[in-house]
Design a protein around this motif. Sequence first.
Motif, PDB file in Angstrom:
ATOM      1  N   GLU A  25       0.825  -1.203   0.000  1.00  0.00           N
ATOM      2  CA  GLU A  25       0.000   0.000   0.000  1.00  0.00           C
ATOM      3  C   GLU A  25       0.865   1.262   0.000  1.00  0.00           C
ATOM      4  N   HIS A  26       1.882   1.318   0.851  1.00  0.00           N
ATOM      5  CA  HIS A  26       2.758   2.490   0.904  1.00  0.00           C
ATOM      6  C   HIS A  26       3.477   2.685  -0.430  1.00  0.00           C
ATOM      7  N   GLN A  27       3.980   1.604  -0.992  1.00  0.00           N
ATOM      8  CA  GLN A  27       4.690   1.690  -2.266  1.00  0.00           C
ATOM      9  C   GLN A  27       3.758   2.157  -3.384  1.00  0.00           C
ATOM     10  N   GLY A  28       2.527   1.638  -3.413  1.00  0.00           N
ATOM     11  CA  GLY A  28       1.565   2.022  -4.444  1.00  0.00           C
ATOM     12  C   GLY A  28       1.162   3.479  -4.354  1.00  0.00           C
ATOM     13  N   ILE A  29       0.897   3.950  -3.144  1.00  0.00           N
ATOM     14  CA  ILE A  29       0.494   5.349  -2.971  1.00  0.00           C
ATOM     15  C   ILE A  29       1.671   6.271  -3.292  1.00  0.00           C
ATOM     16  N   SER A  30       2.873   5.892  -2.888  1.00  0.00           N
ATOM     17  CA  SER A  30       4.059   6.689  -3.217  1.00  0.00           C
ATOM     18  C   SER A  30       4.210   6.831  -4.717  1.00  0.00           C
ATOM     19  N   GLN A  31       3.997   5.743  -5.426  1.00  0.00           N
ATOM     20  CA  GLN A  31       4.122   5.774  -6.885  1.00  0.00           C
ATOM     21  C   GLN A  31       3.046   6.664  -7.508  1.00  0.00           C
ATOM     22  N   ARG A  32       1.819   6.576  -6.993  1.00  0.00           N
ATOM     23  CA  ARG A  32       0.746   7.428  -7.526  1.00  0.00           C
ATOM     24  C   ARG A  32       1.032   8.911  -7.276  1.00  0.00           C
ATOM     25  N   LEU A  33       1.561   9.241  -6.097  1.00  0.00           N
ATOM     26  CA  LEU A  33       1.926  10.629  -5.811  1.00  0.00           C
ATOM     27  C   LEU A  33       3.029  11.112  -6.753  1.00  0.00           C
ATOM     28  N   GLU A  34       3.993  10.239  -7.008  1.00  0.00           N
ATOM     29  CA  GLU A  34       5.079  10.580  -7.918  1.00  0.00           C
ATOM     30  C   GLU A  34       4.550  10.771  -9.340  1.00  0.00           C
ATOM     31  N   ASP A  35       3.707   9.856  -9.783  1.00  0.00           N
ATOM     32  CA  ASP A  35       3.135   9.951 -11.137  1.00  0.00           C
ATOM     33  C   ASP A  35       2.282  11.205 -11.301  1.00  0.00           C
ATOM     34  N   ALA A  36       1.584  11.585 -10.244  1.00  0.00           N
ATOM     35  CA  ALA A  36       0.735  12.779 -10.286  1.00  0.00           C
ATOM     36  C   ALA A  36       1.565  14.055 -10.160  1.00  0.00           C
ATOM     37  N   ARG A  37       2.836  13.901  -9.833  1.00  0.00           N
ATOM     38  CA  ARG A  37       3.740  15.028  -9.630  1.00  0.00           C
ATOM     39  C   ARG A  37       3.192  16.013  -8.595  1.00  0.00           C
ATOM     40  N   ALA A  38       2.721  15.434  -7.496  1.00  0.00           N
ATOM     41  CA  ALA A  38       2.218  16.263  -6.397  1.00  0.00           C
ATOM     42  C   ALA A  38       3.353  17.141  -5.886  1.00  0.00           C
TER      43      ALA A  38
END
Length: 167
Positions: A25-38
């Motif tokens: 879960e942590h890895q997936g959310i981190s990747q989504r934040l990175e992809d979204a360029r938050a």
Amino acid sequence: MASSQLINDYRQWLTFQRQEQLSREHQGISQRLEDARASAGQVLQAYRSMAEKASTEGACYRTLFLRERNNNESLPCEGWLFVRRVLSEESSTRVRVTLLETFTLEDGIITPGDKPARKLTLEIYDKLDIDKGMRTEVRVDCLDTQQDYHFITLLDAVRGDLRPHLK
């Protein structure tokens, strides 16, 4: 095998299963934040909103964070974050929070109130990642304990019943 040993083994297996779930879960959310360029600014706005809801409604938000162990390995932990205050200065943003831990590998599942709440200061910043072509990624790290870092707080997981445990 004695039944008590069997039950202990089963509980330990459940703890490892939960640890693996939190890691994914942590890895997936981190990747989504990175992809979204938050950006740090966007995360800052989210924390301001959390602080407002915490003061008016007693809202606590589910958070996942990494904790570095003695062997330099990092594993995700889980808790509930009560955002007390957001302090923004020129280039520094700090957030005062109270953390109720609800899962660590060592302790397994922790019922709120079984372990004392910790008052922490988090810092929000953009981290430059040279390995990924000079991209920046937003980070929220703890200033009080260097072992706890990369906090991800979920806006859609909120509880209002934890205030008695925050003292």
